[in-house]
Scaffold this active site. Structure first.
Site, PDB file in Angstrom:
ATOM      1  N   TYR A 240       0.507  -6.722   5.395  1.00 39.31           N
ATOM      2  CA  TYR A 240       0.807  -7.316   6.697  1.00 39.31           C
ATOM      3  C   TYR A 240      -0.350  -7.020   7.654  1.00 39.31           C
ATOM      4  O   TYR A 240      -0.725  -7.860   8.460  1.00 39.31           O
ATOM      5  CB  TYR A 240       2.096  -6.721   7.261  1.00 39.31           C
TER       6      TYR A 240
ATOM      7  N   ASN B 296      10.478 -17.449   6.393  1.00 39.48           N
ATOM      8  CA  ASN B 296       9.647 -18.376   5.621  1.00 39.48           C
ATOM      9  C   ASN B 296      10.519 -19.388   4.893  1.00 39.48           C
ATOM     10  O   ASN B 296      11.328 -19.063   4.061  1.00 39.48           O
ATOM     11  CB  ASN B 296       8.761 -17.563   4.664  1.00 39.48           C
TER      12      ASN B 296
ATOM     13  N   CYS C 138       5.067 -14.907  -0.660  1.00 41.81           N
ATOM     14  CA  CYS C 138       5.406 -13.812   0.252  1.00 41.81           C
ATOM     15  C   CYS C 138       5.573 -12.512  -0.542  1.00 41.81           C
ATOM     16  O   CYS C 138       5.499 -11.431   0.015  1.00 41.81           O
ATOM     17  CB  CYS C 138       6.692 -14.145   0.985  1.00 41.81           C
ATOM     18  N   HIS C 139       5.753 -12.640  -1.827  1.00 45.05           N
ATOM     19  CA  HIS C 139       5.931 -11.423  -2.633  1.00 45.05           C
ATOM     20  C   HIS C 139       4.589 -10.735  -2.833  1.00 45.05           C
ATOM     21  O   HIS C 139       4.525  -9.616  -3.304  1.00 45.05           O
ATOM     22  CB  HIS C 139       6.560 -11.793  -3.967  1.00 45.05           C
TER      23      HIS C 139
ATOM     24  N   GLU D 115       2.351 -11.342 -12.556  1.00 47.22           N
ATOM     25  CA  GLU D 115       1.053 -11.857 -12.109  1.00 47.22           C
ATOM     26  C   GLU D 115      -0.066 -10.879 -12.414  1.00 47.22           C
ATOM     27  O   GLU D 115      -1.230 -11.138 -12.155  1.00 47.22           O
ATOM     28  CB  GLU D 115       1.123 -12.122 -10.609  1.00 47.22           C
TER      29      GLU D 115
END
Length: 121
Positions: free
Chosen positions: A33, A54, A62-63, A98
């Site tokens: 952030y 969102n 956002c993750h 990811e």
DNA sequence: GGTTGAATGGCCA
DNA sequence: TGGCCATTCAACC
């Protein structure tokens, strides 16, 4: 740079900016952030406020946004200060898919995954 | 070193 | 318009 575009939706200019930055984060990388706030020259709270609402849950990564301390933070509109929330497990699994390894407590393991090379044109 | 308190900026109802 | 936050930084013990 405007390589990516956001889906249709009614959001404020700041939100659009935040989402655009998030889309700039490559797969396997994460941000904080504070980094987003710095890129937008705003406060981290403002970023959280934008992500909190969102409208593009899976479209906007956002993750991939964690707290400055490396804490996974929240996801899907829910914030659990304790790493016992189901959302954290989901988010952790998503990041792991990811290539981002997270600690069992929900903390980032490899800090080299940090991403702070945002490009705001 | 770890913890608590206060500050900040913007979003939602 | 007011209240609420998905945070951060600094100071103190």
């Amino acid at each position: 740079m405007q390589a990516k575009t956001l889906p249709a939706g009614n959001v404020t200019a700041f939100q659009t900016r935040v989402y655009t930055l998030l889309l700039q984060i490559p797969e396997g990388k994460v941000s904080t952030y504070a980094a987003l706030a710095k890129a937008l020259q705003s406060s981290p709270r403002a970023v959280g406020g934008a992500l909190r609402n969102n409208p593009f849950a899976p479209e906007v990564p956002c993750h991939r946004v964690l707290a400055s301390t490396g804490f996974i933070g929240g996801f899907k509109g829910d914030w659990e200060k304790v790493p016992s929330g189901q959302n954290q497990t989901s988010k952790r699994e998503l990041l792991a898919a990811e290539g981002v390894q997270l600690d069992e407590n929900g903390y980032l393991v490899d800090k080299s995954c940090w991403w702070d090379n945002f490009d705001i044109s």
